[in-house]
Design an enzyme around this catalytic site. Structure first.
Site, mmCIF file in Angstrom:
data_model
loop_
_atom_site.group_PDB
_atom_site.id
_atom_site.type_symbol
_atom_site.label_atom_id
_atom_site.label_comp_id
_atom_site.label_asym_id
_atom_site.label_seq_id
_atom_site.Cartn_x
_atom_site.Cartn_y
_atom_site.Cartn_z
ATOM 1 N N LEU A 39 1.102 -1.048 0.044
ATOM 2 C CA LEU A 39 0.002 0.167 0.348
ATOM 3 C C LEU A 39 0.638 1.034 -0.320
ATOM 4 C CD1 LEU A 39 -3.009 -0.731 2.292
ATOM 5 C CD2 LEU A 39 -3.094 -1.263 0.016
ATOM 6 N N GLY A 83 1.130 -5.166 0.931
ATOM 7 C CA GLY A 83 0.194 -5.216 0.409
ATOM 8 C C GLY A 83 1.125 -6.611 -1.590
ATOM 9 N N ASN A 119 4.389 -7.495 6.639
ATOM 10 C CA ASN A 119 5.124 -6.769 7.906
ATOM 11 C C ASN A 119 4.680 -5.106 8.290
ATOM 12 O OD1 ASN A 119 5.121 -5.274 5.895
ATOM 13 N ND2 ASN A 119 6.970 -4.435 5.574
ATOM 14 N N GLU A 120 3.187 -5.670 8.617
ATOM 15 C CA GLU A 120 2.429 -4.385 8.960
ATOM 16 C C GLU A 120 2.327 -4.194 9.963
ATOM 17 O OE1 GLU A 120 1.060 -6.950 6.181
ATOM 18 O OE2 GLU A 120 -0.127 -5.437 5.528
#
Ligand SMILES: CC(C)(COP(=O)(O)OP(=O)(O)OC[C@H]1O[C@@H](n2cnc3c(N)ncnc32)[C@H](O)[C@@H]1OP(=O)(O)O)[C@@H](O)C(=O)NCCC(=O)NCCS
Length: 283
Positions: free
Chosen positions: A88, A133, A156-157
């Site tokens: 993202l 994403g 890896n958010e």
């Protein structure tokens, strides 16, 4: 959400091969269909294919085009020599315009529904890094071939102070085991190509992009021997739970994202992450 009539309609229509390479209108995504009815959808928002609203809208359109052209399969790849997709676009979430960021999120949901729930066969030729994403897009396909090298893939958010939405997690547990997914998600683990292969996050490695695309084509062609309707219905059944979850919770998922992205702590984390990225790039 996926009525039988629609599925039957899509898989029984004959693929009309085209020897002409076809391009989508938007320059952010290129769609080329070969003479066997296999579409190659190339993300080309350089340098890193970060998923902003416009790229997602172009992808949404490209996925519709694959259906309209009655392609039997699709390969998702990137025009960058080193990055599949950086995930993202952080700038969409940092100090966001709330109306735009809502459209951004609902478009991402739409792209996922169309990719994860497609009747056509999907494979990702991952020619470089695939964080967040980027990993989601690859995992939404049925098969993944990743180019060898010092590239990484994973969700890896949590490292950014973001909690991956339920459907990101479900897409991961559809790919690797629940145990591996929980560990990977909580630790924001980025897998090397070898590690991804070992755990099943990717299916094959490749020497270069051409090799990755060739291996994806080979995977798609395997289905020439399998009745299309049986294949498609089996895929829909195997993927039904996450798709039903999205259908039942889409509005709530959007509201949660909007609340989350508007939170000062999240904004602070994003700001720090942007700074770190810029420092890494020496800017
Ligand atoms: C994908 C990646 C490995 C590529 O590394 P690289 O080839 O060395 O490229 P860079 O890191 O120099 O990035 C190139 C540019 O894209 C920007 N960029 C990278 N990822 C981005 C993202 N997800 N959103 C917005 N911009 C991004 C960088 O800030 C840099 O911008 P600049 O040229 O204005 O400084 C690396 O950019 C990265 O890790 N990005 C973050 C991925 C991520 O955590 N995504 C999660 C989003 S929720």
């Amino acid at each position: 959400m996926f009525p039988l009539r629609q599925i039957v309609g899509n898989v029984t229509r004959r693929v009309v091969p085209s020897i002409r390479a076809m391009s989508s209108k938007g320059p952010l995504v290129d769609t080329a269909v070969d003479n066997e009815g296999i579409a190659t959808v190339t993300m080309q928002r350089l340098p890193v294919n970060s998923l902003n609203l416009e790229l997602l809208q172009a992808m949404d359109k490209a996925l519709d085009e694959v259906v309209e052209k009655k392609c039997k399969g699709m390969i998702l790849t990137s025009a960058s020599p080193t990055v599949f997709s950086a995930g993202l676009d952080i700038m969409e979430m940092y100090k966001p315009d709330m109306k735009r960021v809502e459209t951004f999120w609902t478009t991402l949901q739409e792209v996922w529904i169309k990719l994860f729930g497609s009747n056509f066969i999907t494979a990702a030729a991952i020619n470089g890094h695939a964080p967040a994403g980027g990993c989601l897009l690859a995992m939404s396909c049925e098969y993944r071939v990743m180019m060898s090298g010092k590239y990484t893939i994973g969700l890896n958010e949590t490292a950014l102070g973001i909690v991956a939405p339920n459907w990101f997690m479900q897409t991961m547990t559809n790919t690797i085991s629940q145990r591996e997914a929980e560990l990977a998600l909580t630790t924001a683990r980025m897998f090397s190509v070898e590690e991804a292969l070992k755990v099943g996050l990717i299916d094959e490695s490749a020497t270069d992009k051409a090799d990755a695309v060739a291996k994806c084509k080979k995977f798609i062609k395997k289905f020439d021997r399998i009745p299309a309707l049986a294949r498609s219905l089996t895929k829909q059944k195997a993927r039904q739970a996450p798709l039903t979850w999205m259908s039942d919770n889409r509005k709530q998922d959007t509201q949660e994202f909007l609340m989350f992205v508007g939170h000062p702590k999240v904004q602070k984390s994003l700001e720090m992450y942007i700074q770190a990225l810029k420092q890494k790039a020496g800017k």
